[in-house]
Design a protein around this motif. Sequence first.
Motif, PDB file in Angstrom:
ATOM      1  N   LEU A  33      -0.286   6.524   4.167  1.00 58.35           N
ATOM      2  CA  LEU A  33       0.269   6.157   2.854  1.00 58.35           C
ATOM      3  C   LEU A  33       1.333   5.075   2.996  1.00 58.35           C
ATOM      4  O   LEU A  33       1.491   4.215   2.136  1.00 58.35           O
ATOM      5  N   VAL A  34       2.071   5.137   4.107  1.00 56.71           N
ATOM      6  CA  VAL A  34       3.158   4.177   4.327  1.00 56.71           C
ATOM      7  C   VAL A  34       2.616   2.758   4.527  1.00 56.71           C
ATOM      8  O   VAL A  34       3.308   1.778   4.284  1.00 56.71           O
ATOM      9  N   ARG A  35       1.345   2.660   4.930  1.00 59.57           N
ATOM     10  CA  ARG A  35       0.751   1.341   5.177  1.00 59.57           C
ATOM     11  C   ARG A  35       0.842   0.441   3.950  1.00 59.57           C
ATOM     12  O   ARG A  35       1.065  -0.751   4.054  1.00 59.57           O
ATOM     13  N   SER A  36       0.592   1.018   2.764  1.00 58.02           N
ATOM     14  CA  SER A  36       0.667   0.215   1.530  1.00 58.02           C
ATOM     15  C   SER A  36       1.755   0.827   0.655  1.00 58.02           C
ATOM     16  O   SER A  36       1.474   1.550  -0.290  1.00 58.02           O
ATOM     17  N   ARG A  37       2.991   0.512   1.006  1.00 55.06           N
ATOM     18  CA  ARG A  37       4.135   1.156   0.337  1.00 55.06           C
ATOM     19  C   ARG A  37       4.127   0.933  -1.174  1.00 55.06           C
ATOM     20  O   ARG A  37       4.282   1.865  -1.960  1.00 55.06           O
ATOM     21  N   THR A  38       3.942  -0.328  -1.572  1.00 61.50           N
ATOM     22  CA  THR A  38       4.033  -0.654  -3.000  1.00 61.50           C
ATOM     23  C   THR A  38       2.956   0.081  -3.786  1.00 61.50           C
ATOM     24  O   THR A  38       3.226   0.673  -4.829  1.00 61.50           O
ATOM     25  N   ARG A  39       1.741   0.058  -3.254  1.00 63.55           N
ATOM     26  CA  ARG A  39       0.631   0.718  -3.955  1.00 63.55           C
ATOM     27  C   ARG A  39       0.869   2.221  -4.030  1.00 63.55           C
ATOM     28  O   ARG A  39       0.665   2.842  -5.072  1.00 63.55           O
ATOM     29  N   THR A  40       1.350   2.786  -2.933  1.00 65.71           N
ATOM     30  CA  THR A  40       1.635   4.225  -2.925  1.00 65.71           C
ATOM     31  C   THR A  40       2.723   4.550  -3.946  1.00 65.71           C
ATOM     32  O   THR A  40       2.606   5.512  -4.715  1.00 65.71           O
ATOM     33  N   LEU A  41       3.778   3.713  -3.954  1.00 63.58           N
ATOM     34  CA  LEU A  41       4.886   3.983  -4.893  1.00 63.58           C
ATOM     35  C   LEU A  41       4.420   3.883  -6.342  1.00 63.58           C
ATOM     36  O   LEU A  41       4.811   4.695  -7.185  1.00 63.58           O
ATOM     37  N   LEU A  42       3.569   2.903  -6.619  1.00 60.82           N
ATOM     38  CA  LEU A  42       3.061   2.763  -7.995  1.00 60.82           C
ATOM     39  C   LEU A  42       2.218   3.972  -8.392  1.00 60.82           C
ATOM     40  O   LEU A  42       2.302   4.458  -9.525  1.00 60.82           O
ATOM     41  N   GLU A  95     -10.679  -0.549   2.288  1.00 57.52           N
ATOM     42  CA  GLU A  95      -9.904  -1.268   3.306  1.00 57.52           C
ATOM     43  C   GLU A  95     -10.029  -0.636   4.694  1.00 57.52           C
ATOM     44  O   GLU A  95      -9.956  -1.329   5.700  1.00 57.52           O
ATOM     45  N   ARG A  96     -10.176   0.685   4.717  1.00 60.78           N
ATOM     46  CA  ARG A  96     -10.164   1.375   6.009  1.00 60.78           C
ATOM     47  C   ARG A  96     -11.569   1.799   6.432  1.00 60.78           C
ATOM     48  O   ARG A  96     -11.715   2.751   7.201  1.00 60.78           O
ATOM     49  N   THR A 115      -6.550   3.888  -6.295  1.00 61.02           N
ATOM     50  CA  THR A 115      -5.819   3.716  -5.038  1.00 61.02           C
ATOM     51  C   THR A 115      -6.639   4.226  -3.866  1.00 61.02           C
ATOM     52  O   THR A 115      -6.751   3.570  -2.821  1.00 61.02           O
ATOM     53  N   MET A 116      -7.224   5.397  -4.035  1.00 61.27           N
ATOM     54  CA  MET A 116      -7.976   5.981  -2.930  1.00 61.27           C
ATOM     55  C   MET A 116      -9.278   5.208  -2.654  1.00 61.27           C
ATOM     56  O   MET A 116      -9.686   5.064  -1.507  1.00 61.27           O
ATOM     57  N   LEU A 117      -9.886   4.671  -3.731  1.00 61.83           N
ATOM     58  CA  LEU A 117     -11.083   3.850  -3.517  1.00 61.83           C
ATOM     59  C   LEU A 117     -10.737   2.585  -2.728  1.00 61.83           C
ATOM     60  O   LEU A 117     -11.477   2.168  -1.829  1.00 61.83           O
ATOM     61  N   MET A 118      -9.584   1.976  -3.088  1.00 66.75           N
ATOM     62  CA  MET A 118      -9.148   0.779  -2.355  1.00 66.75           C
ATOM     63  C   MET A 118      -8.876   1.126  -0.890  1.00 66.75           C
ATOM     64  O   MET A 118      -9.224   0.382   0.023  1.00 66.75           O
TER      65      MET A 118
END
Lengths: 394, 225
Positions: free
Chosen positions: A9-18, A282-283, A275-278
């Motif tokens: 989750l920390v990998r995409s901080r902004t997306r996680t925070l949103l 990505e992964r 978010t989870m689909l992205m």
Amino acid sequence: MVRFAVQNLVRSRTRTLLTVFGTVVATATLVLALGLDRGYRSAVDSELVRKTGIHIYVTREGCPMEAASIIAQGGISPLFVPETVTDAVRTAAHVDAAMPFKIFALTTADGSRTDIFFGITPEIRRIRPDWRISTGTWFTGDDSVILGAEIARLEKRVPGDRIYFDHFDREFTVTGILARSNSQDDAAFFLPLHVAQRLIGREGKLTAIAVKVDDLRRLEEVRRALRGMLPEDYFVITAQELSEGVMTFFASTRAIMGVMVLIALLLAVLGISNTMLMTVTERRREFGYLRCVGAGTGDIIRLIAGETFIVCAAGAVGGVAAASALVPMFERFIRSTLTSYIPAAGIVQLHAVYAAVSVAVVILVGVAASLYPALKAARIPPHGGGARCLSIRW
Amino acid sequence: MPEHTVVAQLEEVTRGYVRGSERIRALDGVTLQFPAGSFTAVVGPSGSGKSTLLNILGCMDRPSSGRIRIHGDDVTGASEQLLTAIRRRTIGFVFQQFFLIPTLTVLENVQVPGLFAGNPSRHERARALLSSVGLGDRLHHRPGQLSGGEMQRVAIARALVNNPDILLADEPTGNLDSKTAAGVFDLFLQLNRSGLTIVMVTHNMDLARCCTRVVTIRDGRVHEA
């Protein structure tokens, strides 16, 4: 596994925070909606049933429920009960006391303030044990007024002070201040009944008659007796029915809140799903690699669901905290928009059980929203498919 | 060769794809055995079917026809669950691109396969493996702080964490300079000397010649040296 999920989750901080923010909004909306539903019901029940000694109201169609709504917006109910009916009510068997009263509300010319006035008689002391003068005395004349505790505080008045009402262009003497009851009484002015009627040109006309029975087991019997002695267009309703009637007026507000909660939850679900689909897209190679080293379908689903759980749990806890902080503002907003009866006591009451239910609902809905991305991730072949993902096997 | 000494075996394996209007036969009737303790280099031009061979051998892909045996058991039509278990316990993978997870430390990366296998001693085993590949002082570094050679050594340690019977390496030195590649290959040789079966796809003929066996694939067919 938890640390692994957190690190992802920390990998995409902004997306996680949103995404967490979306969950915070959904949870706060749910907590506040449940708090309003519980608080309003409790406050109405307390003011109209539990705290008063009034068991039955004799009124005309729509009153005093309609009256309560009208005065909430400022106004005078057009319907009335003739004062002469009071004596007939008093003669009914098992009626301990009957108090005629008048309620009306007047708004200042600039619209900045609405004052609520009660016209009362000395029977109020028998019928309303919760109505108690803490300082000063009962009315001493036609220019007397008794103030609710909150209004006295706002007006900075004590017994003996004079108070001017521009509604009537007339000055009154404060003779008493009520003990605080956390009900509508705290924000009201009390006048002798005949004075109140005269001030608005409704001499001999009542909003309703409040009745106290001498034995609660005979409540239904008294109601039937009163019903039988009064004309068809009179209503004889119990305090409990009045409370339930007020709740029906509140139904539209509840419906709007329900829609708001659904929209907030839907947006949170879409946010989480997106978010989870992205994340899965990505992964893709990483999930393929994890499949190579022995991650089964269940492991991948648990990993995605675990990441979603962390997002939802953080958002849900934040949502409860945000709701707690927003209660005063939300209460002010609801009071300014409610068209039904507005109790004086707090109408938004948060409760630990409701907060826990909200957290559970948001987490469950969120994790359910992640199932599709999780299944998509679990279907990624070992080694991410590589070039094979462009090909069809034969 | 007695049956029990063969770790993995391919029998008449074919694997085909359709890409657009083209039908590609990536493997065409491949039969190979990988005896325990062998070190096989798989060489051949790009697109010859080397990686497809490795994917099928690693139970990551299924053949269009033919059979795969692991420790003598036919796993050709095995369930995905069984194939996952085989990948977990029997096979270790090393890739050209390392596939280290950037947010995890070196020590955590090595433990990942052990996490899925439910290996309770994965932490101690990871530490020991990292020490044995010369990275005992880099346990808490992130992959981004390592050189290419160090990353590949981490990947090798990770492949060994569940104590596999066979190590499959897909061009493990492909992203490394020659000196670093030699260091990584030495590590493979050490592992093989200790009894580990290794199959390595490579383009580097110098390294391939140092293996106990070289298998050449061309147009999906095997030409064993």
